[in-house]
Design a protein around this motif. Structure first.
Motif, mmCIF file in Angstrom:
data_model
loop_
_atom_site.group_PDB
_atom_site.id
_atom_site.type_symbol
_atom_site.label_atom_id
_atom_site.label_comp_id
_atom_site.label_asym_id
_atom_site.label_seq_id
_atom_site.Cartn_x
_atom_site.Cartn_y
_atom_site.Cartn_z
ATOM 1 N N UNK A 83 0.816 -1.209 0.000
ATOM 2 C CA UNK A 83 0.000 0.000 0.000
ATOM 3 C C UNK A 83 0.851 1.260 0.000
ATOM 4 N N UNK A 84 0.265 2.343 -0.519
ATOM 5 C CA UNK A 84 0.772 3.704 -0.348
ATOM 6 C C UNK A 84 -0.357 4.516 0.293
ATOM 7 N N UNK A 85 -0.066 5.782 0.595
ATOM 8 C CA UNK A 85 -1.105 6.632 1.162
ATOM 9 C C UNK A 85 -2.310 6.755 0.247
ATOM 10 N N UNK A 86 -2.091 6.768 -1.065
ATOM 11 C CA UNK A 86 -3.215 6.883 -1.994
ATOM 12 C C UNK A 86 -3.981 5.579 -2.144
ATOM 13 N N UNK A 87 -3.271 4.462 -2.235
ATOM 14 C CA UNK A 87 -3.990 3.200 -2.438
ATOM 15 C C UNK A 87 -4.881 2.856 -1.254
ATOM 16 N N UNK A 88 -4.482 3.272 -0.056
ATOM 17 C CA UNK A 88 -5.331 3.009 1.115
ATOM 18 C C UNK A 88 -6.673 3.740 1.009
ATOM 19 N N UNK A 89 -6.688 4.847 0.285
ATOM 20 C CA UNK A 89 -7.929 5.604 0.117
ATOM 21 C C UNK A 89 -8.923 4.901 -0.802
ATOM 22 N N UNK A 90 -8.483 3.840 -1.472
ATOM 23 C CA UNK A 90 -9.396 3.029 -2.288
ATOM 24 C C UNK A 90 -10.071 1.939 -1.462
#
Length: 342
Positions: A83-90
């Motif tokens: 994960x990255x900070x953006x992928x967690x938002x999915x």
């Protein structure tokens, strides 16, 4: 391990930009497949992710490889993904999830409408009515109910996430009542009522919207005895009297609808009433790429527009409001604190 040039020369950057649809489609695919939900805190092999989301490993690796170029997921040296900070938002369970917003901005109708942007720019009119023979929201509710559901979830997510920022900003200590006009499910008014225990509130929106009001506001909820839920169209009438009115992300329809709404609020409140308008701006904002893209989408679907600071000031002044203050709410919203002319 996937790598991407962070500062490509202009010819390559332009090539990347014209493939923007591929990035949007990849985000939509990842959201619909549930890849982010399947990926836990530990890095995972693509074969395990594929099994979890019922996909083929090789195409899934290609999808993830594309997304890592944008910082959505990261590929480790051993070929696993994390994960990255953006992928967690999915993820659906992330408190700041943007999954539904990603889906809304890539719904099937958008792929029909974007190629006609040049026509919308030539005429200044929306293209959806020509595409489907119906006004946009009529089309959604009658012919695309799944997209209508996605829209409702996305707007709920957006409102819930910004409601606390609005409540933190606004000082309503001198008010006994507040009305949230076109307030959706009432997240803003709920946050304000929680902040001010003596405050009473009203939520006004369309019947199909307020029937799904925030549970805090419905009978049995902790705020139910201090709120009135009014089903209605604020463009037709505002049958609500309050010390302060909040209008958030509503003044982006066509000019006629916006003019009627402001007139209705001014008439309902009367001289000296406080009116707080909260909107995305397409000038003084650190989120210009986001706001200008939303502005173009509004042109396509409803013939509406996001505002510059000057255009919003002009619109509010013409409606009979004095602007007392303009303040940022967060990285993508501004509040215009106004008073009805006496």
């Amino acid at each position: 391990m996937t790598t991407a040039n962070s500062a490509p020369p202009p010819p390559m950057r332009l090539r990347e930009l014209v493939f923007g649809a591929a990035c949007a489609a990849a985000l939509r695919a990842a959201a619909r497949l549930g890849v982010a939900d399947a990926l836990g805190d530990a890095p995972a092999a693509v074969e395990d992710l594929a099994a979890a989301v019922k996909a083929e490993p090789k195409p899934l690796r290609r999808l993830l490889r594309a997304l890592t170029c944008y910082g959505v997921f990261t590929e480790r040296p051993d070929g696993t993904f994390a994960h990255t900070g953006m992928s967690r938002l999915l993820r659906e369970d992330d408190p700041n999830s943007l999954r539904d917003i990603c889906l809304w901005c890539t719904e099937p109708w958008t792929w029909d409408a974007w190629p006609l942007l040049d026509e919308a720019v030539r005429t200044g009119h929306n293209v959806v009515e020509d595409l489907y023979g119906k006004e946009f929201f009529t089309y959604l509710n009658e012919d695309a109910p799944e997209s209508a559901d996605v829209f409702n979830r996305a707007m709920t997510t957006s409102s819930r996430q910004s409601a606390q920022d609005v409540a933190d900003l606004l000082d309503l200590s001198g008010c006994a009542s507040v009305a949230d006009i076109g307030g959706g499910q009432g997240h803003v008014v709920a946050s304000l009522l929680e902040k001010y225990p003596a405050l009473h509130g009203t939520l006004l929106d369309l019947p199909r919207v307020v029937e799904r009001a925030d549970p805090r506001l419905r009978p049995g909820g902790p705020l139910a005895d201090r709120v009135r839920i009014v089903p209605g169209d604020c463009r037709a009438a505002v049958p609500v009297k309050a010390d302060a009115y909040v209008i958030k992300n509503v003044l982006e329809w066509d000019d006629d609808s916006t003019t009627r709404l402001l007139r209705n609020v001014v008439e309902a409140g009367g001289p000296g009433t406080r009116v707080v308008v909260i909107e995305n701006l397409v000038d003084d904002s650190p989120s210009m790429r986001f706001s200008t893209a939303m502005d173009l989408l509004l042109l396509l679907n409803v013939g509406g527009a996001k505002h510059t600071t000057d255009s919003m000031v002009g619109r509010l002044t013409a409606a009979g409001l004095i602007i007392d203050d303009i303040s940022p709410v967060n990285a993508y919203l501004h509040a215009f604190d106004c008073t009805v002319v006496g």
